[in-house]
Design a protein around this motif. Structure first.
Motif, PDB file in Angstrom:
ATOM      1  N   VAL A  63       2.426 -15.951  -4.215  1.00  0.00           N
ATOM      2  CA  VAL A  63       2.336 -17.126  -5.077  1.00  0.00           C
ATOM      3  C   VAL A  63       1.784 -16.718  -6.440  1.00  0.00           C
ATOM      4  CG1 VAL A  63       1.247 -19.383  -5.396  1.00  0.00           C
ATOM      5  CG2 VAL A  63       2.058 -18.680  -3.120  1.00  0.00           C
ATOM      6  N   VAL A  64       2.489 -17.098  -7.490  1.00  0.00           N
ATOM      7  CA  VAL A  64       2.050 -16.759  -8.852  1.00  0.00           C
ATOM      8  C   VAL A  64       1.631 -17.983  -9.646  1.00  0.00           C
ATOM      9  CG1 VAL A  64       3.411 -14.640  -8.943  1.00  0.00           C
ATOM     10  CG2 VAL A  64       4.435 -16.790  -9.714  1.00  0.00           C
ATOM     11  N   ALA A  65       1.999 -19.194  -9.202  1.00  0.00           N
ATOM     12  CA  ALA A  65       1.603 -20.396  -9.929  1.00  0.00           C
ATOM     13  C   ALA A  65       1.733 -21.618  -9.033  1.00  0.00           C
ATOM     14  CB  ALA A  65       2.466 -20.586 -11.173  1.00  0.00           C
ATOM     15  N   VAL A  66       0.815 -22.581  -9.261  1.00  0.00           N
ATOM     16  CA  VAL A  66       0.848 -23.872  -8.584  1.00  0.00           C
ATOM     17  C   VAL A  66       0.784 -24.951  -9.664  1.00  0.00           C
ATOM     18  CG1 VAL A  66      -0.247 -25.394  -6.900  1.00  0.00           C
ATOM     19  CG2 VAL A  66      -0.397 -22.906  -6.608  1.00  0.00           C
ATOM     20  N   THR A  67       1.627 -25.959  -9.556  1.00  0.00           N
ATOM     21  CA  THR A  67       1.638 -27.045 -10.519  1.00  0.00           C
ATOM     22  C   THR A  67       2.216 -28.287  -9.846  1.00  0.00           C
ATOM     23  OG1 THR A  67       2.312 -27.672 -12.775  1.00  0.00           O
ATOM     24  CG2 THR A  67       3.920 -26.453 -11.457  1.00  0.00           C
ATOM     25  N   ARG A  68       2.450 -29.344 -10.623  1.00  0.00           N
ATOM     26  CA  ARG A  68       3.205 -30.501 -10.158  1.00  0.00           C
ATOM     27  C   ARG A  68       4.619 -30.398 -10.715  1.00  0.00           C
ATOM     28  NH1 ARG A  68       0.817 -34.144  -6.321  1.00  0.00           N
ATOM     29  NH2 ARG A  68      -1.420 -34.191  -6.720  1.00  0.00           N
ATOM     30  N   GLU A  69       5.564 -30.875  -9.973  1.00  0.00           N
ATOM     31  CA  GLU A  69       6.962 -30.791 -10.393  1.00  0.00           C
ATOM     32  C   GLU A  69       7.152 -31.558 -11.718  1.00  0.00           C
ATOM     33  OE1 GLU A  69      10.900 -30.824  -7.742  1.00  0.00           O
ATOM     34  OE2 GLU A  69       9.988 -32.798  -7.963  1.00  0.00           O
ATOM     35  N   GLY A  70       7.528 -30.839 -12.757  1.00  0.00           N
ATOM     36  CA  GLY A  70       7.778 -31.445 -14.063  1.00  0.00           C
ATOM     37  C   GLY A  70       6.542 -31.879 -14.815  1.00  0.00           C
ATOM     38  N   THR A  98       3.803 -37.284  -7.320  1.00  0.00           N
ATOM     39  CA  THR A  98       4.748 -36.232  -7.696  1.00  0.00           C
ATOM     40  C   THR A  98       4.497 -34.992  -6.843  1.00  0.00           C
ATOM     41  OG1 THR A  98       4.872 -37.022  -9.973  1.00  0.00           O
ATOM     42  CG2 THR A  98       5.547 -34.753  -9.580  1.00  0.00           C
ATOM     43  N   PRO A  99       5.520 -34.406  -6.247  1.00  0.00           N
ATOM     44  CA  PRO A  99       5.322 -33.228  -5.393  1.00  0.00           C
ATOM     45  C   PRO A  99       4.686 -32.054  -6.136  1.00  0.00           C
ATOM     46  CG  PRO A  99       7.519 -34.137  -5.072  1.00  0.00           C
ATOM     47  CD  PRO A  99       6.929 -34.841  -6.265  1.00  0.00           C
ATOM     48  N   PHE A 100       3.964 -31.250  -5.386  1.00  0.00           N
ATOM     49  CA  PHE A 100       3.505 -29.971  -5.898  1.00  0.00           C
ATOM     50  C   PHE A 100       4.691 -29.022  -6.006  1.00  0.00           C
ATOM     51  CE2 PHE A 100      -0.500 -31.604  -4.293  1.00  0.00           C
ATOM     52  CZ  PHE A 100      -1.411 -31.158  -5.246  1.00  0.00           C
ATOM     53  N   LEU A 101       4.615 -28.113  -6.942  1.00  0.00           N
ATOM     54  CA  LEU A 101       5.623 -27.057  -7.077  1.00  0.00           C
ATOM     55  C   LEU A 101       4.900 -25.714  -7.081  1.00  0.00           C
ATOM     56  CD1 LEU A 101       8.758 -26.898  -9.255  1.00  0.00           C
ATOM     57  CD2 LEU A 101       7.119 -25.027  -9.410  1.00  0.00           C
ATOM     58  N   ILE A 102       5.328 -24.831  -6.206  1.00  0.00           N
ATOM     59  CA  ILE A 102       4.771 -23.473  -6.128  1.00  0.00           C
ATOM     60  C   ILE A 102       5.845 -22.485  -6.546  1.00  0.00           C
ATOM     61  CG2 ILE A 102       4.190 -21.659  -4.460  1.00  0.00           C
ATOM     62  CD1 ILE A 102       2.249 -23.458  -3.167  1.00  0.00           C
ATOM     63  N   ARG A 103       5.475 -21.606  -7.461  1.00  0.00           N
ATOM     64  CA  ARG A 103       6.368 -20.516  -7.850  1.00  0.00           C
ATOM     65  C   ARG A 103       5.873 -19.242  -7.175  1.00  0.00           C
ATOM     66  NH1 ARG A 103       7.828 -19.783 -14.047  1.00  0.00           N
ATOM     67  NH2 ARG A 103       9.076 -21.622 -13.462  1.00  0.00           N
ATOM     68  N   LEU A 104       6.806 -18.493  -6.596  1.00  0.00           N
ATOM     69  CA  LEU A 104       6.446 -17.259  -5.896  1.00  0.00           C
ATOM     70  C   LEU A 104       7.446 -16.160  -6.201  1.00  0.00           C
ATOM     71  CD1 LEU A 104       8.519 -16.876  -3.224  1.00  0.00           C
ATOM     72  CD2 LEU A 104       7.262 -18.907  -2.491  1.00  0.00           C
ATOM     73  N   THR A 105       6.999 -14.936  -5.976  1.00  0.00           N
ATOM     74  CA  THR A 105       7.902 -13.791  -6.060  1.00  0.00           C
ATOM     75  C   THR A 105       8.057 -13.203  -4.666  1.00  0.00           C
ATOM     76  OG1 THR A 105       6.087 -12.257  -6.558  1.00  0.00           O
ATOM     77  CG2 THR A 105       7.226 -13.266  -8.432  1.00  0.00           C
ATOM     78  N   THR A 106       9.241 -12.750  -4.345  1.00  0.00           N
ATOM     79  CA  THR A 106       9.509 -12.166  -3.036  1.00  0.00           C
ATOM     80  C   THR A 106       9.357 -10.655  -3.104  1.00  0.00           C
ATOM     81  OG1 THR A 106      11.874 -11.832  -3.409  1.00  0.00           O
ATOM     82  CG2 THR A 106      11.175 -14.012  -2.653  1.00  0.00           C
ATOM     83  N   GLY A 107       9.465 -10.014  -1.948  1.00  0.00           N
ATOM     84  CA  GLY A 107       9.356  -8.566  -1.898  1.00  0.00           C
ATOM     85  C   GLY A 107      10.421  -7.849  -2.697  1.00  0.00           C
ATOM     86  N   THR A 108      11.529  -8.507  -2.952  1.00  0.00           N
ATOM     87  CA  THR A 108      12.605  -7.899  -3.741  1.00  0.00           C
ATOM     88  C   THR A 108      12.478  -8.217  -5.222  1.00  0.00           C
ATOM     89  OG1 THR A 108      14.052  -9.829  -3.393  1.00  0.00           O
ATOM     90  CG2 THR A 108      14.188  -8.033  -1.778  1.00  0.00           C
ATOM     91  N   GLY A 109      11.427  -8.966  -5.593  1.00  0.00           N
ATOM     92  CA  GLY A 109      11.233  -9.308  -6.993  1.00  0.00           C
ATOM     93  C   GLY A 109      11.891 -10.598  -7.423  1.00  0.00           C
ATOM     94  N   ARG A 110      12.566 -11.270  -6.490  1.00  0.00           N
ATOM     95  CA  ARG A 110      13.210 -12.535  -6.822  1.00  0.00           C
ATOM     96  C   ARG A 110      12.165 -13.633  -6.988  1.00  0.00           C
ATOM     97  NH1 ARG A 110      15.816 -12.877  -2.642  1.00  0.00           N
ATOM     98  NH2 ARG A 110      14.852 -14.644  -1.560  1.00  0.00           N
ATOM     99  N   VAL A 111      12.385 -14.537  -7.954  1.00  0.00           N
ATOM    100  CA  VAL A 111      11.483 -15.659  -8.187  1.00  0.00           C
ATOM    101  C   VAL A 111      12.046 -16.903  -7.509  1.00  0.00           C
ATOM    102  CG1 VAL A 111      10.427 -17.136  -9.927  1.00  0.00           C
ATOM    103  CG2 VAL A 111      10.691 -14.686 -10.374  1.00  0.00           C
ATOM    104  N   GLU A 112      11.202 -17.594  -6.754  1.00  0.00           N
ATOM    105  CA  GLU A 112      11.613 -18.828  -6.077  1.00  0.00           C
ATOM    106  C   GLU A 112      10.602 -19.925  -6.364  1.00  0.00           C
ATOM    107  OE1 GLU A 112      12.399 -18.566  -1.931  1.00  0.00           O
ATOM    108  OE2 GLU A 112      13.391 -16.614  -2.073  1.00  0.00           O
ATOM    109  N   GLU A 113      11.004 -21.172  -6.169  1.00  0.00           N
ATOM    110  CA  GLU A 113      10.108 -22.302  -6.302  1.00  0.00           C
ATOM    111  C   GLU A 113      10.256 -23.212  -5.090  1.00  0.00           C
ATOM    112  OE1 GLU A 113       9.611 -22.659 -11.141  1.00  0.00           O
ATOM    113  OE2 GLU A 113      11.006 -24.040 -10.121  1.00  0.00           O
TER     114      GLU A 113
END
Length: 439
Positions: free
Chosen positions: A125-132, A144-159
């Protein structure tokens, strides 16, 4: 008397009701949160940066804990495990090592049916915020839902989105610096390869690095004591091995050797290191305030002051055992309310102030002491203690039991916080994940 807001759970919307609770960290407290959610039938996802559960504990798995098994197993986790045929380890004899905790409890827990499919490994996990919404926007925030941004083992970014966030990511990977000022010493970047993280395995995997060399252990707590004792044992079979214990204060006040300490292993540790210092096996230097470091041949020099005089200390390696602090970088867009001194949730801080409390004197606390202005966001486990070094696993387990009850709208269970801790003695921040050496 403190008044508790009994408003049930976080505000919801049709969409929020379909989202999982997001748990950061698959250590003991993160998995305990998952077990409590599973028991209540609440959907969740656990995000673990490592490739296995309890990845931080595995780094210091050779170290023996102070607490017996009865203080190390979360009740909800125990119920789920026993229903799957698991038998708890015997409570007699020596306390388990960190690796025992993983092998005999945490790894089986992560594999039970209710948890296994909901844990994502290699998800940092690299960041936590609210969606928008950044932290400045208020209208509609609590629905408003929480939004978590993360990086995977392959370097891909997901939310990912969730209805609530429980941050149980610990502090082991963010150690305090060697100085007492809270800043890295001048020149730290130039000698980074000669400064080792707390609790290296000096008698096992890291033996070759320390054998035949002079190592200086900086810190006044139990992780420092564990390491200097290991170095003293290493010196018996490896000529040229030396250990210096460098303490920034006047004494190692946090290393207990009291016969009244209910955690007998902790008292034995303190007694053992006292004996080695008295016998001259370990050199102890107190009141040394480090200000700068620089290379000195194959080793390094620590420069600073001692009782008002400029001093220097030469060594081959340094082990930094100065405690840990929370990494709050990923929470920049979350509305936190932290104590200015301890960096713990503001209602919790007075209960865990290390100037007033030891591990065993922390008052029971739950969702109310852990809440922030961000509805549905909780810091739990070692990270909730900020810079206070008095955390015990049993405390974290009761934290998440209360938090999950609140998320479920079960206010009677959420406010009924009960905690029995081993009494007396003192604690240090060791080793700083959710499971400390004084756990």
């Amino acid at each position: 008397m403190t008044l508790i807001d009994l408003t049930p759970r976080v505000a919801s919307s049709d969409r929020m009701a379909t989202l999982p609770v997001l748990i950061i960290g698959a250590g003991p407290v993160g998995l305990a949160a998952a077990a409590n959610l599973a028991e209540r039938g609440i959907d969740f996802t656990v995000l673990e940066a490592g490739d296995r559960p309890a990845s931080a504990i595995r780094l210091w798995g050779h170290t023996r804990l102070f607490s017996p098994w009865r203080h190390l197993i979360d009740p909800a986790s125990r119920r789920l495990l026993e229903a799957a045929g698991w038998t708890a380890p015997a409570d007699e004899g020596r306390a388990p090592t960190g690796q025992d905790l993983v092998d005999d409890y945490l790894a089986p827990l992560a594999e039970i049916e209710q948890l296994r499919s909901r844990i994502r490994y290699g998800a940092r996990v690299v960041a936590v915020t609210r969606e928008g919404m950044d932290r400045t926007r208020t209208a509609g925030r609590d629905t408003t839902p929480f939004l978590i941004r993360l990086t995977t083992g392959t370097g891909r970014v997901e939310e990912l989105t969730g209805r609530a966030v429980i941050d149980a990511s610990g502090t082991y990977r963010t150690p305090n610096p060697l100085t007492s000022s809270g800043l890295d010493p001048v020149g730290a970047a130039d000698v980074a390869d000669l400064v080792v993280h707390a609790l290296p395995d000096v008698l096992g995997a890291d033996r070759a690095r320390f054998a035949g060399r002079h190592t200086t252990v900086v810190g006044a707590g139990h992780s420092a004591a564990n390491t200097v004792i290991g170095l003293a044992e290493l010196a018996q079979g490896e000529p040229g091995t030396r250990a210096t214990w460098l303490i920034r204060n006047a004494s190692a006040a946090r290393v207990s050797s009291s016969a009244d300490d209910e955690l007998a292993g902790r008292a034995r540790l303190g007694s053992r290191v006292d004996q080695l210092v008295a016998a001259g096996v370990i050199e102890k230097i107190d009141s040394f305030e480090i200000s700068a470091v620089h290379r000195d041949g194959p080793g390094l020099r620590l420069a600073g002051s001692r009782r008002g005089e400029a001093v220097a200390h030469d060594t081959d390696l340094v082990v930094g055992a100065t405690g840990f602090r929370p990494d709050l970088t990923m929470l920049r867009e979350v509305r936190l309310q932290l104590d200015d001194i301890v960096e713990a949730p503001i209602r919790l801080a007075p209960l865990i102030d290390p100037n007033l409390h030891s591990c065993g004197t922390v008052a029971p606390h739950g969702f109310d002491e852990l809440r922030h202005p961000e509805p549905g966001f909780f810091l739990v486990g070692m990270k909730s203690y900020g810079r206070a070094p008095t955390f015990l696993l049993a405390t974290g387990y009761e934290q998440v039991r209360s938090v999950v009850a609140w998320l479920d709208g079960d206010m009677r269970a959420a406010v009924d916080v009960q905690l029995t801790l081993p009494a007396t003695g003192v604690c240090s921040t060791d080793p700083g994940s959710e499971s400390s050496c004084c756990s």
